[in-house]
Design a protein around this motif. Sequence first.
Motif, PDB file in Angstrom:
ATOM      1  N   ASP A  71      -0.604  -4.774  -2.183  1.00  0.00           N
ATOM      2  CA  ASP A  71      -0.486  -2.998  -1.729  1.00  0.00           C
ATOM      3  C   ASP A  71      -2.105  -2.959  -1.187  1.00  0.00           C
ATOM      4  OD1 ASP A  71       1.910  -2.979  -2.850  1.00  0.00           O
ATOM      5  OD2 ASP A  71       1.336  -2.265  -4.935  1.00  0.00           O
ATOM      6  N   VAL A  72      -1.842  -2.013  -0.041  1.00  0.00           N
ATOM      7  CA  VAL A  72      -3.000  -1.519   0.472  1.00  0.00           C
ATOM      8  C   VAL A  72      -2.985   0.003   0.475  1.00  0.00           C
ATOM      9  CG1 VAL A  72      -3.411  -3.624   1.744  1.00  0.00           C
ATOM     10  CG2 VAL A  72      -2.041  -1.705   2.726  1.00  0.00           C
ATOM     11  N   SER A  73      -2.280   0.693  -0.291  1.00  0.00           N
ATOM     12  CA  SER A  73      -2.238   2.236  -0.235  1.00  0.00           C
ATOM     13  C   SER A  73      -1.658   2.731  -1.618  1.00  0.00           C
ATOM     14  CB  SER A  73      -1.655   2.796   0.818  1.00  0.00           C
ATOM     15  OG  SER A  73      -0.126   2.658   0.809  1.00  0.00           O
TER      16      SER A  73
ATOM     17  N   THR B 262       4.126  12.326  -5.865  1.00  0.00           N
ATOM     18  CA  THR B 262       3.513  12.419  -7.163  1.00  0.00           C
ATOM     19  C   THR B 262       4.857  12.490  -8.161  1.00  0.00           C
ATOM     20  OG1 THR B 262       3.440  15.076  -7.026  1.00  0.00           O
ATOM     21  CG2 THR B 262       1.330  13.579  -6.650  1.00  0.00           C
ATOM     22  N   CYS B 263       5.802  12.855  -7.768  1.00  0.00           N
ATOM     23  CA  CYS B 263       7.101  13.022  -8.392  1.00  0.00           C
ATOM     24  C   CYS B 263       8.375  12.336  -7.381  1.00  0.00           C
ATOM     25  CB  CYS B 263       7.728  14.694  -8.543  1.00  0.00           C
ATOM     26  SG  CYS B 263       8.194  15.410  -7.158  1.00  0.00           S
ATOM     27  N   GLY B 264       9.418  11.784  -8.274  1.00  0.00           N
ATOM     28  CA  GLY B 264      10.419  11.047  -7.697  1.00  0.00           C
ATOM     29  C   GLY B 264      10.211   9.550  -6.956  1.00  0.00           C
ATOM     30  N   ILE B 265      10.801   9.496  -5.938  1.00  0.00           N
ATOM     31  CA  ILE B 265      10.692   8.194  -5.221  1.00  0.00           C
ATOM     32  C   ILE B 265       9.673   8.511  -3.841  1.00  0.00           C
ATOM     33  CG2 ILE B 265      11.663   6.238  -4.026  1.00  0.00           C
ATOM     34  CD1 ILE B 265      12.189   6.142  -7.169  1.00  0.00           C
ATOM     35  N   GLY B 266       8.588   7.533  -3.760  1.00  0.00           N
ATOM     36  CA  GLY B 266       7.806   7.722  -2.534  1.00  0.00           C
ATOM     37  C   GLY B 266       7.645   6.419  -2.010  1.00  0.00           C
ATOM     38  N   ARG B 267       6.555   6.106  -1.023  1.00  0.00           N
ATOM     39  CA  ARG B 267       6.541   4.809  -0.466  1.00  0.00           C
ATOM     40  C   ARG B 267       4.822   4.493  -0.475  1.00  0.00           C
ATOM     41  NH1 ARG B 267       9.298   5.972   5.522  1.00  0.00           N
ATOM     42  NH2 ARG B 267      11.273   6.111   4.674  1.00  0.00           N
ATOM     43  N   VAL B 268       4.748   3.089  -0.516  1.00  0.00           N
ATOM     44  CA  VAL B 268       3.366   2.504  -0.493  1.00  0.00           C
ATOM     45  C   VAL B 268       3.485   1.376   0.706  1.00  0.00           C
ATOM     46  CG1 VAL B 268       4.063   0.595  -2.304  1.00  0.00           C
ATOM     47  CG2 VAL B 268       1.793   1.381  -2.069  1.00  0.00           C
ATOM     48  N   ARG B 269       2.106   1.245   0.969  1.00  0.00           N
ATOM     49  CA  ARG B 269       2.006   0.303   1.993  1.00  0.00           C
ATOM     50  C   ARG B 269       1.359  -0.825   1.828  1.00  0.00           C
ATOM     51  NH1 ARG B 269       0.639   1.051   7.912  1.00  0.00           N
ATOM     52  NH2 ARG B 269      -0.873  -0.858   8.614  1.00  0.00           N
ATOM     53  N   GLN B 270       2.210  -2.341   2.442  1.00  0.00           N
ATOM     54  CA  GLN B 270       1.672  -3.591   2.063  1.00  0.00           C
ATOM     55  C   GLN B 270       1.451  -4.275   3.411  1.00  0.00           C
ATOM     56  OE1 GLN B 270       5.157  -4.985  -0.273  1.00  0.00           O
ATOM     57  NE2 GLN B 270       4.261  -4.418  -2.331  1.00  0.00           N
ATOM     58  N   GLU B 271       0.668  -5.564   2.961  1.00  0.00           N
ATOM     59  CA  GLU B 271       0.181  -6.349   3.958  1.00  0.00           C
ATOM     60  C   GLU B 271       0.242  -7.591   3.442  1.00  0.00           C
ATOM     61  OE1 GLU B 271      -3.669  -5.322   5.453  1.00  0.00           O
ATOM     62  OE2 GLU B 271      -3.128  -3.170   6.612  1.00  0.00           O
ATOM     63  N   ARG B 272       0.376  -8.751   4.461  1.00  0.00           N
ATOM     64  CA  ARG B 272      -0.044  -9.886   4.429  1.00  0.00           C
ATOM     65  C   ARG B 272      -0.462 -10.739   5.508  1.00  0.00           C
ATOM     66  NH1 ARG B 272       6.369 -12.358   5.006  1.00  0.00           N
ATOM     67  NH2 ARG B 272       6.704 -11.445   7.153  1.00  0.00           N
ATOM     68  N   ARG B 273      -1.212 -11.826   5.028  1.00  0.00           N
ATOM     69  CA  ARG B 273      -2.094 -12.509   6.216  1.00  0.00           C
ATOM     70  C   ARG B 273      -1.191 -13.942   6.641  1.00  0.00           C
ATOM     71  NH1 ARG B 273      -6.896 -10.662   7.056  1.00  0.00           N
ATOM     72  NH2 ARG B 273      -7.501  -9.263   5.627  1.00  0.00           N
TER      73      ARG B 273
ATOM     74  N   SER C 160       3.607  -8.064   9.586  1.00  0.00           N
ATOM     75  CA  SER C 160       2.386  -8.274   8.517  1.00  0.00           C
ATOM     76  C   SER C 160       2.212  -6.991   7.827  1.00  0.00           C
ATOM     77  CB  SER C 160       1.148  -8.683   9.387  1.00  0.00           C
ATOM     78  OG  SER C 160       0.917  -7.804  10.302  1.00  0.00           O
ATOM     79  N   VAL C 161       2.898  -6.171   8.134  1.00  0.00           N
ATOM     80  CA  VAL C 161       2.796  -4.844   7.222  1.00  0.00           C
ATOM     81  C   VAL C 161       4.258  -4.016   7.205  1.00  0.00           C
ATOM     82  CG1 VAL C 161       1.761  -2.335   7.482  1.00  0.00           C
ATOM     83  CG2 VAL C 161       0.558  -4.372   8.420  1.00  0.00           C
TER      84      VAL C 161
END
Length: 574
Positions: free
Chosen positions: A256-258, A263-274, A291-292
């Motif tokens: 995870d990078v974010s 703040t309620c319900g379902i949201g999104r989060v940013r992920q990365e890999r190398r 990669s993202v």
Amino acid sequence: MNNRILLLITILCVLTAATEAEEVSCFSEMDSQTGKCVDLIGPGIEQEDCCLNINYCFQLEEGGISHSCRPNTQWTEWTKWSACTTTCRNGVQQRWRACFGRGQCAGNEKLQTRSCIDYECCAVDGGWSSWSHWTHCSATCAIGQKARNRSCSDPLPSCGGQCYGPELEFQWCDTKQICPTDVSWSPWGNWTSCSHSCQEEGAELIPVRRRTRVCNKPVTSFYPTIEPCPGSDTETSPCGLLPACPIAGNWGAWTDVSECSTTCGIGRVRQERRCDQPAPKHGGAECPGISVKNVPCNTKIRCPADGFWSPWGNWDSCNHTCREEGAELIPVRRRTRVCKSLVPSFYPLVEPCPGSDTETSPCDFLPFCPISGNWGAWTDVSECSTTCGIGKVRQERRCDQPAPKHGGAECPGVSVKNTHCNTEIPCPVDGFWNAWSRWSDCVRLDWNISCRRYVGQQKRGRRCVGRKHDGNPCPGSIVDVRSCYNNDNCWYGKGIWSDWNSWSLCHPPCGAGSVRKRTRTCEPNFPDYPKERGVLKKVPIFFWGNPIFDCEELYGEEMELTEMLPCYNVPDCD
């Protein structure tokens, strides 16, 4: 009272005749060779109507026995003689005929058999003589061939026979002698490709390449074994200048990078890999994919919201694939939508969605449904093919009740047919001659010609019978006259033996015990009687009566000598 009985009998006769009217399959012809009905006019025709034309033929059952309409019986023509029952020596040939008409034909000879010989002898195969000695070997060193032969002479074949198998035989022979020759290596061949196209980084084994050569030695000798060429027939060389092998890249783990986007319900989060497990090297492939990425994150806190409609779904298929031409009802199609709350709320909606969740639409764009064709009634399109008796008429029908439309199926079956027509008029029946009467006595007016060389005259007659419905009269004369000598009870002394007549047919014509015969008969000798008379036109003079004579005895016989021989290979009777 008597009148009533007569009336009742008449009514019963009429009813019986009507009941017995038999329906048959009617044909226009009977084959004179086979005695079978041909050219069907139609089934279900009353026999009486079919036989308004006596040339017609009928069957009581389909495929059953054929019956001629002719009132007089008649034999068909004899068939051609069959092939001989054997291909060599004595056999027989047969031919058949059939009786047609109403009643029995004169005589009962349906089958005739005669002797035949296709070939005077049967083929006899010969036998082989003993094999000759083997010839010398065809080579003085290494491998050669030797041969031997035999002849078809023990015994010789006869009448087209033969011997089976080869006349010549060959065999390999080994002299066990080496043919002079040197042993030497051929030049080296080209190098093969390296065993690998690149060098693995850090590997101990290095790819190699190879080349070969051939030891040349005699091919034709197997004794004794020749010494092999010195050295090896294969040479290898390391491939030291190959490039390093490519190393393909591989992804590391996602991180995870974010923070979560809500703040309620379902949201999104940013992920990365190398791409470093390992990293690509020496031209190796980069890591596939991205990669993202964004992934869902759940706060597990409900967000307040009213319901709302999702977009309309796709239209369903129409409830029919086509529309009936002229019909009031038209096929329809439907689509739906769903009343939703804000994602990610899973609690009951605050307010329901306004409007309906279903919408319909007419399918007026569909093609018309196919309409299959149906036949109309049969109608006559020609006159009856005959002016008397039963004939044929051509009928047609149209595929228009209704006609096929919008790709509908055509009408099944035929549009044209021939059916029978009944003129109810009997056909003319030509007259035919009955058999000739016997010849009258041979006489001459006011002359006694008995036992004298005076010519008399005989007559015989016949009657024309069976003529009906304005048919043609019998052709020819009702009376036949011929010239004759009256030799009845006349003594003529010594007679003469005739030559052998032709061999008779085989009797009985089938089964065991069949024989054929020929005869010589004692005949009166009329040396001074002219056999014909006339100047411009010669006519024969016949002998009439039973003369008295005898012949010298021949093989113990005085009047008739008979020779009999068996008929061979006669088929069994059916």
